[in-house]
Design an enzyme around this catalytic site. Structure first.
Site, mmCIF file in Angstrom:
data_model
loop_
_atom_site.group_PDB
_atom_site.id
_atom_site.type_symbol
_atom_site.label_atom_id
_atom_site.label_comp_id
_atom_site.label_asym_id
_atom_site.label_seq_id
_atom_site.Cartn_x
_atom_site.Cartn_y
_atom_site.Cartn_z
ATOM 1 N NE ARG A 169 36.517 39.003 42.164
ATOM 2 C CZ ARG A 169 36.510 37.773 42.648
ATOM 3 N NH1 ARG A 169 35.389 37.264 43.131
ATOM 4 N NH2 ARG A 169 37.594 37.035 42.650
ATOM 5 C CB CYS A 170 40.624 46.250 41.957
ATOM 6 S SG CYS A 170 41.680 47.488 42.725
#
Length: 164
Positions: free
Chosen positions: A37-38
């Protein structure tokens, strides 16, 4: 530089499928702390391209799932695997279960790697990269913002492989 034998650096990681990956396996390995989710997760595609290009020559990428920066990874292996499959279904390089890259529960590899580089060479965010040679030595590191296909990364991998 560390003077321990390579067997002292035979770090192992548990992969998302529950199998074990041994770092000191005679391959050149690019160890990358990942988080699905970066914002840097866009690098998964470039990491796969590196893996595809050099795997036949004894190279692999090892994605080390981590929540050490911004808690940008899922906690459960099945959720990590699902997120990766949904966004990057063509990934074939090994990815670990959730692993601490800093703090009290730091994985032994990351504790060792911190002794091999200056403070600047330690992970500051997701997608920090360590290049490990066939002999288990830490060759170099690359910052999170460094594109995996940047010339300096490719040149370092090729040099470690013997200019393949």
């Amino acid at each position: 530089m560390d003077t321990n034998s390579s067997s002292d650096r035979d770090f192992s990681f548990t992969l998302l499928d529950g199998t074990t990956f041994h770092l000191c396996n005679g391959q050149v390995v690019l160890v990358v702390n990942t988080a699905s989710r970066c914002g840097f997760a866009r690098q998964f595609d470039a990491l796969q391209r590196l893996h595809d290009r050099y795997h036949i020559h004894g190279f692999t990428v090892l994605g080390v799932s981590s929540q050490s920066f911004g808690k940008q990874e899922f906690e459960q292996s099945c959720d990590i695997a699902t997120a990766i499959q949904n966004k990057w279904s063509s990934l074939t390089f090994p990815i670990t279960e959730l692993t601490a890259v800093r703090g009290k529960s730091i994985h032994p590899f990351y504790a060792w790697a911190a002794t091999q580089v200056s403070w600047c060479g330690r992970p500051k965010w997701n997608f920090h990269k360590y290049l490990i040679g066939k002999d288990g030595q830490c060759i170099t590191w690359f910052a999170s913002s460094t594109d995996p296909l940047a010339p300096k990364v490719v040149e370092a991998i090729e040099a470690a492989l013997g200019n393949q």
